[in-house]
Design a protein around this motif. Structure first.
Motif, PDB file in Angstrom:
ATOM      1  N   PRO A 131       0.810  -1.231   0.000  1.00  0.00           N
ATOM      2  CA  PRO A 131       0.000   0.000   0.000  1.00  0.00           C
ATOM      3  C   PRO A 131       0.841   1.278   0.000  1.00  0.00           C
ATOM      4  CG  PRO A 131      -0.097  -1.099   2.141  1.00  0.00           C
ATOM      5  CD  PRO A 131       0.588  -2.039   1.214  1.00  0.00           C
ATOM      6  N   ASP A 132       2.103   1.175   0.447  1.00  0.00           N
ATOM      7  CA  ASP A 132       2.940   2.382   0.491  1.00  0.00           C
ATOM      8  C   ASP A 132       3.667   2.646  -0.826  1.00  0.00           C
ATOM      9  OD1 ASP A 132       2.221   3.089   3.047  1.00  0.00           O
ATOM     10  OD2 ASP A 132       3.771   1.850   3.977  1.00  0.00           O
ATOM     11  N   TRP A 133       3.540   1.720  -1.774  1.00  0.00           N
ATOM     12  CA  TRP A 133       4.120   1.954  -3.101  1.00  0.00           C
ATOM     13  C   TRP A 133       3.047   2.672  -3.915  1.00  0.00           C
ATOM     14  CZ3 TRP A 133       4.820  -2.382  -7.305  1.00  0.00           C
ATOM     15  CH2 TRP A 133       5.334  -1.793  -8.463  1.00  0.00           C
ATOM     16  N   ILE A 134       3.280   3.959  -4.177  1.00  0.00           N
ATOM     17  CA  ILE A 134       2.173   4.764  -4.719  1.00  0.00           C
ATOM     18  C   ILE A 134       2.229   4.995  -6.233  1.00  0.00           C
ATOM     19  CG2 ILE A 134       1.624   5.883  -2.529  1.00  0.00           C
ATOM     20  CD1 ILE A 134       3.199   8.314  -3.441  1.00  0.00           C
ATOM     21  N   GLY A 135       3.340   4.631  -6.878  1.00  0.00           N
ATOM     22  CA  GLY A 135       3.341   4.803  -8.330  1.00  0.00           C
ATOM     23  C   GLY A 135       4.717   4.688  -8.955  1.00  0.00           C
ATOM     24  N   SER A 136       4.744   4.818 -10.273  1.00  0.00           N
ATOM     25  CA  SER A 136       6.015   4.780 -11.011  1.00  0.00           C
ATOM     26  C   SER A 136       5.897   5.590 -12.297  1.00  0.00           C
ATOM     27  CB  SER A 136       6.403   3.329 -11.339  1.00  0.00           C
ATOM     28  OG  SER A 136       5.473   2.757 -12.237  1.00  0.00           O
ATOM     29  N   LEU A 137       7.030   6.110 -12.718  1.00  0.00           N
ATOM     30  CA  LEU A 137       7.135   6.817 -14.001  1.00  0.00           C
ATOM     31  C   LEU A 137       8.349   6.263 -14.728  1.00  0.00           C
ATOM     32  CD1 LEU A 137       6.606  10.651 -13.269  1.00  0.00           C
ATOM     33  CD2 LEU A 137       5.059   9.136 -14.499  1.00  0.00           C
ATOM     34  N   VAL A 138       8.142   5.776 -15.934  1.00  0.00           N
ATOM     35  CA  VAL A 138       9.262   5.244 -16.717  1.00  0.00           C
ATOM     36  C   VAL A 138       9.218   5.832 -18.127  1.00  0.00           C
ATOM     37  CG1 VAL A 138       9.378   3.082 -15.412  1.00  0.00           C
ATOM     38  CG2 VAL A 138       7.974   3.189 -17.481  1.00  0.00           C
ATOM     39  N   PRO A 139      10.362   5.875 -18.813  1.00  0.00           N
ATOM     40  CA  PRO A 139      10.360   6.366 -20.193  1.00  0.00           C
ATOM     41  C   PRO A 139      10.052   5.238 -21.170  1.00  0.00           C
ATOM     42  CG  PRO A 139      12.610   5.968 -19.513  1.00  0.00           C
ATOM     43  CD  PRO A 139      11.728   5.572 -18.348  1.00  0.00           C
ATOM     44  N   ASN A 140       9.935   5.591 -22.446  1.00  0.00           N
ATOM     45  CA  ASN A 140       9.636   4.633 -23.524  1.00  0.00           C
ATOM     46  C   ASN A 140      10.936   4.007 -24.031  1.00  0.00           C
ATOM     47  OD1 ASN A 140      10.348   7.243 -24.335  1.00  0.00           O
ATOM     48  ND2 ASN A 140       9.460   6.991 -26.365  1.00  0.00           N
ATOM     49  N   ASP A 141      11.581   3.207 -23.174  1.00  0.00           N
ATOM     50  CA  ASP A 141      12.910   2.679 -23.505  1.00  0.00           C
ATOM     51  C   ASP A 141      12.929   1.805 -24.752  1.00  0.00           C
ATOM     52  OD1 ASP A 141      14.908   3.653 -21.592  1.00  0.00           O
ATOM     53  OD2 ASP A 141      13.643   2.722 -20.086  1.00  0.00           O
TER      54      ASP A 141
END
Length: 361
Positions: A131-141
């Motif tokens: 529950p404490d992992w709230i998100g991620s942002l990654v590029p279009n590798d």
């Protein structure tokens, strides 16, 4: 007496209320202080933190996964815990960081490398489990690796029927998702162009020196090489050095492609030593801070583009954009008003407009 005390406490509460503490963020930077990419990454995050009034600390791990784990353990189990921990799944450290975080109360945000498919299967990584992992942002590798090779092939002079174009490829670290994805994209482009022959793919570990040593051997082995695909700028510069020492002229006798818009890479594009350059993902940490700032203010960030997002940040940079990006290096806050990107008070149709174009005025 009790009434008096509660009155005092109420007054103190009223005084303390508006002076709420700034949200504290720790970023575990997987790189070194000598890598242009990771330094500019940190600078962009610092610009965002200043603008948004957040308390940001950055620790470098010098590309040693054990350092990331050690830093994460201290942050998550020590006395001085941050509100938010931002980290990269570099060399597959994420499962261990997620494990260490359980019960810590620290919110986690992943950037650049999300969990691999195997890690997701292994962890059963559902939002309710962590529950404490709230998100991620990654590029279009994957797309980045694909676009780089497509553009290199497009720029290569045509060859006679039956003739082959020799390609050398330099990937990063075998266990890093971004390297795996960029390589996958490169192979997708390769499958579309049977006239291009991949002579060898090696893992340069993202470093100039290792790629230089590998390239010295490879140019001797494959003297007809006329395309070089490199998963980052540091490796491209090492390969170029070896190529010059072998008597070749980068940009003329062989075309070089790389990822990362470091000042040196932008200059190499302007000097025609690099023929293809993709960049823009150094902004991911700054965009993550915009989302964390909103989350801290009670915004449901998943409403404005999803909890886990891939941003099409890796795109070919042309020479006009390279000049603009070089000039930006000296601009405070990179010329970005981070507050304006916030979703706070926005309609449900709003989407975070994160892109390299925000920096291009």
């Amino acid at each position: 007496m009790l009434k008096f005390l509660s009155g005092v406490l109420l007054a103190l509460g009223m005084v303390a209320g508006p002076c709420a503490q700034a949200a504290s963020v720790l970023f575990l930077n997987p790189g070194t202080t000598k890598e242009a990419f990771w330094v500019s990454y940190s600078q962009f995050m610092q610009a965002a933190a200043r603008d948004l009034g957040m308390d940001l600390r950055i620790q470098y791990s010098d590309r040693v996964p054990e350092n990331i784990i050690k830093q994460a353990r201290e942050a998550l189990q020590g006395h001085n815990r941050p509100d938010y921990l931002v980290f990269v799944n570099e060399q597959s450290v994420a499962p261990e960081v997620l494990r260490l975080a359980q019960g810590s109360g620290v919110k986690l945000f992943l950037v650049n490398n999300a969990l691999t498919v195997d890690q997701v299967k292994l962890l059963g990584a559902r939002p309710d489990k962590y529950p404490d992992w709230i998100g991620s942002l990654v590029p279009n590798d994957e797309e980045g690796g694909y676009l780089m090779l497509k553009e290199l092939i497009r720029l290569h002079p045509p060859v006679a029927p039956g003739q082959m174009i020799d390609l050398l490829a330099f990937s990063g670290l075998k266990v890093t998702p971004s390297a795996q994805l960029r390589e996958k994209g490169m192979r997708r482009a390769l499958a579309e162009h049977p006239q291009v022959r991949l002579r060898q793919l090696v893992y340069g570990g993202w470093t100039r020196q290792r790629a230089y040593e590998q390239a010295k051997l490879l140019f001797t082995r494959y003297p007809q090489t006329s395309l070089v695909w490199a998963a980052n700028d540091e490796m491209a510069f090492g390969v170029m050095q070896a190529y010059v020492e072998s008597g070749g002229v980068p940009g003329k006798d062989a075309l070089f492609g790389a990822i990362n818009n470091s000042p040196a890479a932008l200059q190499a594009l302007l000097d025609n030593r690099l023929s293809v350059l993709l960049g823009g993902h150094f902004t991911l940490g700054g965009w993550a801070l915009v989302e964390l700032h909103d989350y801290d203010q009670g915004v449901d960030i998943s409403q404005y583009g999803g909890r886990d997002r891939q941003l099409p940040l890796l795109q070919p940079i042309n020479r006009a954009q390279a000049k603009q990006l070089l000039a930006l290096g000296s601009a405070r806050n990179f010329g970005v008003d981070f507050h304006k990107l916030s979703a706070k008070g926005r309609p449900a149709s709003y989407r975070y407009p994160f892109s390299l174009q925000i920096l291009m005025h």
